[in-house]
Design an enzyme around this catalytic site. Structure first.
Site, PDB file in Angstrom:
ATOM      1  N   CYS A 166       0.868  -1.205   0.036  1.00 47.76           N
ATOM      2  CA  CYS A 166       0.033   0.143   0.053  1.00 47.76           C
ATOM      3  C   CYS A 166       0.763   1.308   0.255  1.00 47.76           C
ATOM      4  CB  CYS A 166      -0.819   0.019   1.466  1.00 47.76           C
ATOM      5  SG  CYS A 166      -2.136  -1.280   1.362  1.00 47.76           S
ATOM      6  N   HIS A 170       1.209   5.151  -1.618  1.00 44.42           N
ATOM      7  CA  HIS A 170       0.612   6.322  -0.411  1.00 44.42           C
ATOM      8  C   HIS A 170       1.550   6.408   0.763  1.00 44.42           C
ATOM      9  CE1 HIS A 170      -3.422   6.124  -2.496  1.00 44.42           C
ATOM     10  NE2 HIS A 170      -3.443   4.837  -2.498  1.00 44.42           N
ATOM     11  N   ARG A 214     -12.975  -0.320  -2.171  1.00 43.73           N
ATOM     12  CA  ARG A 214     -11.613   0.162  -2.453  1.00 43.73           C
ATOM     13  C   ARG A 214     -10.394  -0.140  -2.454  1.00 43.73           C
ATOM     14  NH1 ARG A 214      -9.525   3.192  -5.972  1.00 43.73           N
ATOM     15  NH2 ARG A 214      -8.391   1.136  -6.032  1.00 43.73           N
ATOM     16  N   CYS A 218      -7.375  -2.413  -4.355  1.00 43.63           N
ATOM     17  CA  CYS A 218      -5.890  -1.942  -4.095  1.00 43.63           C
ATOM     18  C   CYS A 218      -5.145  -3.098  -4.121  1.00 43.63           C
ATOM     19  CB  CYS A 218      -5.723  -1.218  -2.827  1.00 43.63           C
ATOM     20  SG  CYS A 218      -6.357   0.400  -2.619  1.00 43.63           S
TER      21      CYS A 218
END
Length: 257
Positions: A166, A170, A214, A218
């Site tokens: 992730c 991000h 969502r 991902c």
């Protein structure tokens, strides 16, 4: 030349971001998520399931039937399940206990179909009742602290054929994929922007996306197996993001490309 090129790229990227912001502002008043929220409000009071009961006694953390402000304080620990739950897993608990609809029946459906679509509509209704409220997710219970820690580990865990995490997308400022700005979830501001703007209506797919959807996407983008709907892994990630963004504003239902 290199410096000039980078400067030009930066200006171009900013211009794109500005134009996207203008586009979202233009269509914000007609956010189709409002239609999902209206449908969700109807489902909240509609007798359903084997027990032909409504969800009006569902306790989302602020007492049976209280919807206003509930999403702003989720995920949280619930004593009756002895679990930390996000909005969607909590709704599954209410559907099972109040209406007799089992979690397995919800899990077997795909996103946007069957019972999962019903939950998505109820989610739209519930999150709308927290719009413009501050995020209030502070891990106090031991299980909340544990989930936030697990969520952070998952966030930085690299795996799959491309060794993605992730954090690959991000964990830095000013990153983007094509036309999409990527919030830096490791900062309070970025976490509030990321967490506080989902669930959202996605113009590109013409559907309302919950946070569970969502996060599943991902995992797909990382080329990893997608988690089970309402799994502890997804709730842990949500707890990490929400607690990191504590104090920021809830802007759901959002509007995404």
């Amino acid at each position: 030349m290199l410096t000039l090129s980078l400067l030009t790229q930066g200006v171009f990227a900013q211009n794109i971001s500005d134009e996207i912001a203008k586009y979202r502002e233009m269509i914000a008043d007609g956010n189709p998520a409002e239609l999902y929220a209206a449908a969700g409000e109807e489902l909240w009071v509609k007798p359903s399931g084997p027990k032909q009961a409504t969800l009006q006694q569902c306790d989302l953390g602020k007492g049976p039937g209280v919807v206003k402000g509930a999403f702003a304080e989720l995920p949280r620990y619930f004593k009756d399940t002895n679990r930390v739950q996000d909005l969607e897993s909590r709704l599954m608990t209410c559907m099972e206990n109040l209406q007799g609809i089992t979690a397995s029946d919800v899990i077997k459906d795909p996103f946007g179909k069957g019972l999962r679509k019903d939950i998505e509509a109820v989610v739209a209704y519930v999150v709308t009742e927290s719009k413009d409220l501050p995020i209030k997710v502070v891990p106090n219970h031991p299980k909340e602290k544990e989930m936030a820690q697990i969520g952070e580990k998952i966030f930085f865990y690299q795996a799959g054929p491309m060794d993605f995490a992730c954090a690959t997308c991000h964990s830095q400022n000013n990153k983007r994929i094509r036309l999409q700005d990527l919030p830096n979830i490791t900062t309070a501001k970025g976490a509030a922007e990321g967490w506080g703007s989902w669930p959202a209506y996605r113009v590109s797919s013409g559907e309302f996306w919950t946070m569970q959807r969502r996060l599943n996407d991902c995992f797909r983008q990382q080329r990893l197996p997608m988690p089970i709907y309402g799994s502890d892994a997804t709730i842990a990630l949500s707890m990490y993001m929400a607690s990191k963004g504590n104090g920021g504003m809830i802007q759901t239902p959002g509007l995404k490309r």
